[in-house]
Design a protein around this motif. Structure first.
Motif, PDB file in Angstrom:
ATOM      1  N   PHE A 107     -11.891   4.273  -3.483  1.00  0.00           N
ATOM      2  CA  PHE A 107     -11.458   4.507  -4.855  1.00  0.00           C
ATOM      3  C   PHE A 107     -10.707   5.825  -4.950  1.00  0.00           C
ATOM      4  O   PHE A 107     -11.094   6.813  -4.331  1.00  0.00           O
ATOM      5  N   CYS A 108      -9.651   5.828  -5.740  1.00  0.00           N
ATOM      6  CA  CYS A 108      -8.934   7.067  -6.019  1.00  0.00           C
ATOM      7  C   CYS A 108      -8.452   7.024  -7.465  1.00  0.00           C
ATOM      8  O   CYS A 108      -7.784   6.068  -7.866  1.00  0.00           O
ATOM      9  N   HIS A 109      -8.809   8.024  -8.239  1.00  0.00           N
ATOM     10  CA  HIS A 109      -8.415   8.064  -9.643  1.00  0.00           C
ATOM     11  C   HIS A 109      -6.943   8.444  -9.768  1.00  0.00           C
ATOM     12  O   HIS A 109      -6.448   9.305  -9.037  1.00  0.00           O
ATOM     13  N   TYR A 110      -6.253   7.798 -10.688  1.00  0.00           N
ATOM     14  CA  TYR A 110      -4.820   8.060 -10.843  1.00  0.00           C
ATOM     15  C   TYR A 110      -4.545   9.497 -11.262  1.00  0.00           C
ATOM     16  O   TYR A 110      -3.456  10.026 -11.047  1.00  0.00           O
ATOM     17  N   THR A 166      -2.835  15.266  -2.107  1.00  0.00           N
ATOM     18  CA  THR A 166      -3.547  14.989  -0.856  1.00  0.00           C
ATOM     19  C   THR A 166      -4.216  13.632  -0.901  1.00  0.00           C
ATOM     20  O   THR A 166      -3.956  12.761  -0.079  1.00  0.00           O
ATOM     21  N   HIS A 167      -5.080  13.420  -1.880  1.00  0.00           N
ATOM     22  CA  HIS A 167      -5.876  12.203  -1.925  1.00  0.00           C
ATOM     23  C   HIS A 167      -5.033  10.953  -2.158  1.00  0.00           C
ATOM     24  O   HIS A 167      -5.213   9.936  -1.488  1.00  0.00           O
ATOM     25  N   GLN A 204      -7.633   0.919  -7.395  1.00  0.00           N
ATOM     26  CA  GLN A 204      -7.202   2.203  -7.934  1.00  0.00           C
ATOM     27  C   GLN A 204      -7.795   2.359  -9.321  1.00  0.00           C
ATOM     28  O   GLN A 204      -7.353   1.740 -10.284  1.00  0.00           O
ATOM     29  N   ALA A 205      -8.835   3.173  -9.408  1.00  0.00           N
ATOM     30  CA  ALA A 205      -9.555   3.308 -10.674  1.00  0.00           C
ATOM     31  C   ALA A 205      -8.698   3.998 -11.721  1.00  0.00           C
ATOM     32  O   ALA A 205      -7.896   4.869 -11.414  1.00  0.00           O
ATOM     33  N   PHE A 260     -14.696   7.505  -1.831  1.00  0.00           N
ATOM     34  CA  PHE A 260     -14.046   7.981  -3.047  1.00  0.00           C
ATOM     35  C   PHE A 260     -13.041   9.066  -2.666  1.00  0.00           C
ATOM     36  O   PHE A 260     -13.420  10.114  -2.149  1.00  0.00           O
ATOM     37  N   ALA A 261     -11.758   8.769  -2.897  1.00  0.00           N
ATOM     38  CA  ALA A 261     -10.686   9.712  -2.562  1.00  0.00           C
ATOM     39  C   ALA A 261     -10.841  10.226  -1.136  1.00  0.00           C
ATOM     40  O   ALA A 261     -10.742  11.419  -0.867  1.00  0.00           O
TER      41      ALA A 261
END
Length: 248
Positions: A220-223, A230-231, A246-247, A192-193
């Protein structure tokens, strides 16, 4: 090359993803100075999963490897029913790793080296506890958030090799559940990220392991990630060739 893909009709992996995220969250919440004892995390997870037999092992560098000020929880190994989750948290690597301008991936590698033996021991203990209940692992999930995701990238090949050599096709007494032909359904890598935990060469080797053993791997990386500068950009790195979602 990285490929952004979305879940289609098969949502069978969602529960594993939810469990990985929950374990990362609970282990981080209960790592504060007010409740540093692993028993708080254990109680929270047992209550959440309604399983009084759930086991949590804390991954903390030994006294011989780091001074007390840096001996914080790097991760946990959770044994819940027939599922084992190895989770690396999003804490900064020990401060000494930034001396002389060391890069993040070097910090992730050295952090993994600090808790490698503890991780191996906790995983072996989880498998043994299942055997005592006449149960075999059905899922072994390696997960991590932020820098913990980077640590998991470094750790994944070693942990996969441990599974193969201790219980799988390279063992002198192989177990059916850990044989090479079953690794694709047994092992998952969920981050996650995640920040970069290695060089382009190390990711190429990691991608080859995924392909060879049909490992299910997602990042997964939240918009709306609050540190998206960074992420998010590391999430889009073109040589991280795992499957991505991409959640939103």
């Amino acid at each position: 090359m990285a490929q952004l893909v979305e879940f289609q009709n098969d949502l069978s992996e969602l529960q594993d993803i939810k469990d990985a995220a929950n374990i990362l969250w609970q282990s981080t919440v209960w790592r504060s100075r007010d409740t540093p004892d692993i028993s708080a995390t254990t109680r929270a997870l047992r209550e959440h999963y309604q399983n009084s037999d759930l086991i949590v092992s804390e991954l903390v560098p030994g006294a011989s490897r780091l001074p007390a000020v840096d001996r914080t929880r790097i991760g946990v190994v959770v044994c819940n029913g027939d599922k084992i989750t190895i989770a690396f948290l999003g804490a900064d690597p020990p401060s000494a790793f930034y001396e002389n301008g060391r890069q993040l991936n070097e910090g992730c590698r050295r952090t993994w080296e600090l808790v490698k033996e503890e991780t191996y021991s906790a995983l072996s203990h989880a498998v043994e506890s299942m055997a005592a209940r006449n149960t075999n692992p059905k899922h072994i999930i390696l997960t991590g958030y932020s820098k913990g995701g980077g640590i998991s990238v470094i750790a994944f090949p070693d942990i996969l090799e441990l599974i193969r050599s201790s219980w799988g096709s390279k063992s002198t007494l192989p177990k059916l559940w850990a044989e090479d032909g079953n690794l694709g359904s047994l092992v998952q890598h969920l981050t996650f990220a995640a920040l970069e935990g290695g060089t382009e060469d190390s990711y190429t080797a990691l991608n080859l392991l995924y392909e060879t053993h049909l490992i299910r791997a997602w990042d997964f990386c939240h918009y709306d990630d609050k540190i998206a500068e960074t992420h998010y950009y590391e999430f889009q790195d073109l040589w991280r060739g795992r499957r991505y979602h991409q959640a939103c």
